[in-house]
Scaffold this active site. Sequence first.
Site, mmCIF file in Angstrom:
data_model
loop_
_atom_site.group_PDB
_atom_site.id
_atom_site.type_symbol
_atom_site.label_atom_id
_atom_site.label_comp_id
_atom_site.label_asym_id
_atom_site.label_seq_id
_atom_site.Cartn_x
_atom_site.Cartn_y
_atom_site.Cartn_z
ATOM 1 N N ARG A 1 0.800 -1.217 0.000
ATOM 2 C CA ARG A 1 0.000 0.000 0.000
ATOM 3 C C ARG A 1 0.838 1.275 0.000
ATOM 4 N NH1 ARG A 1 -2.927 -3.919 1.723
ATOM 5 N NH2 ARG A 1 -0.993 -4.426 2.764
ATOM 6 N N THR A 2 1.828 1.346 0.900
ATOM 7 C CA THR A 2 2.553 2.614 1.025
ATOM 8 C C THR A 2 3.300 2.925 -0.269
ATOM 9 O OG1 THR A 2 2.763 2.156 3.373
ATOM 10 C CG2 THR A 2 4.124 3.925 2.506
ATOM 11 N N ARG B 1 11.427 3.663 3.313
ATOM 12 C CA ARG B 1 11.074 2.668 4.351
ATOM 13 C C ARG B 1 12.319 1.857 4.663
ATOM 14 N NH1 ARG B 1 5.889 -1.095 4.355
ATOM 15 N NH2 ARG B 1 5.072 0.909 5.051
HETATM 16 N N1 ASP Z 1 1.794 -1.705 6.740
HETATM 17 C C1 ASP Z 1 1.988 -1.308 8.107
HETATM 18 C C2 ASP Z 1 3.449 -0.982 8.357
HETATM 19 O O1 ASP Z 1 4.237 -0.959 7.449
HETATM 20 C C3 ASP Z 1 1.439 -2.277 9.082
HETATM 21 C C4 ASP Z 1 1.997 -3.668 9.077
HETATM 22 O O2 ASP Z 1 2.960 -3.974 8.343
HETATM 23 O O3 ASP Z 1 1.479 -4.488 9.833
HETATM 24 O O4 ASP Z 1 3.812 -0.728 9.483
#
Ligand code: ASP
Length: 325
Positions: free
Chosen positions: A74-75, A124
């Site tokens: 998603r991100t 990230r």
């Molecule tokens: N997508 C979110 C994160 O990157 C939550 C997860 O991975 O559980 O923190």
Amino acid sequence: MPTNSSSLYLPFGENKNAAWYGKDIVSVKQFSREDLEYVFGVAHEMRGMVERVGTLDLLKGKILANLFYEPSTRTSSSFAAAMERLGGSVISINEVKYSSVTKGETLADTVRTLECYTDAIVLRHPETGSAEIAAKAMHKPLINAGDGTGEHPTQALLDMFTIKAELKRFDDLTITMLGDLKYGRTVHSLARLLSLFNVKLNYVSPNILKMPKEVMDEVSEKGISQNEFSSLEDVLPETDVLYVTRVQKERFENADDYKKVKGAYIIDLDIMKTAKQKMIVMHPLPRVTEISMDFDDDPRAAYFRQMEYGLYVRMALLAMVLGKA
Ligand code: ASP
């Protein structure tokens, strides 16, 4: 460009005096209540423009680097879609194993390289504090898309936008965070942002996955009531927002500890009978087993709508740091 969005659109160059121009987004601690209102206002306009015209040319000629050292669906894709919907383009580095990182290049050198070719970087990284290190090394905007167990500020901003869009307010809400509150960076950021408002926070988790003291101390400095529980049944009936999280398997040092807590809570239609009719269930996703798919069609299941709100918030943030909002 529709005329009623002219307040947003800066056709000639950037507004270098705009408050967020050139800024990094590293932590939610940078945001005041007024900043949130501003982000929500721009995101709301972005939503209207996407619905009316789909793609704009606000960031035409701008290039974003999406640098992901950890998995993301998603991100990374919502930042890429946000940039492209604003007319810009994206260089994606998801497989750092094919980049010079495997030759031993430092994060600082990698981001300094990428900023030579691009206008902003979304990062990230598995280490807490990495976003700050990268931001210090760079001259262009750095957006933290998750630094280890630290923060995930853009997720928390879209979570706040979701709550506002769905429930129309923050004050007097009871928000229950459930699951892995120790390693879950999304709840660390969200609890901090919610503490700007008059909310009540419940934390429900297994004993070994409690909300870190550092976050609780910051929230309590704002005078916010926080209570910890191990059983969801104790607080579900009073909850306005149930924020469910995945147990973060990849952060555990001991596989047996993970096995003990992995299925600790499951949201399904049965347990949701005890919840209010007017409340929402959120999740940053991905989910594993913590929300049963049979709940997905319930109107209270807001997690798919939450993803869509994320696109508008990320469009807003890109336009802001690139001087176009
Ligand atoms: N997508 C979110 C994160 O990157 C939550 C997860 O991975 O559980 O923190």
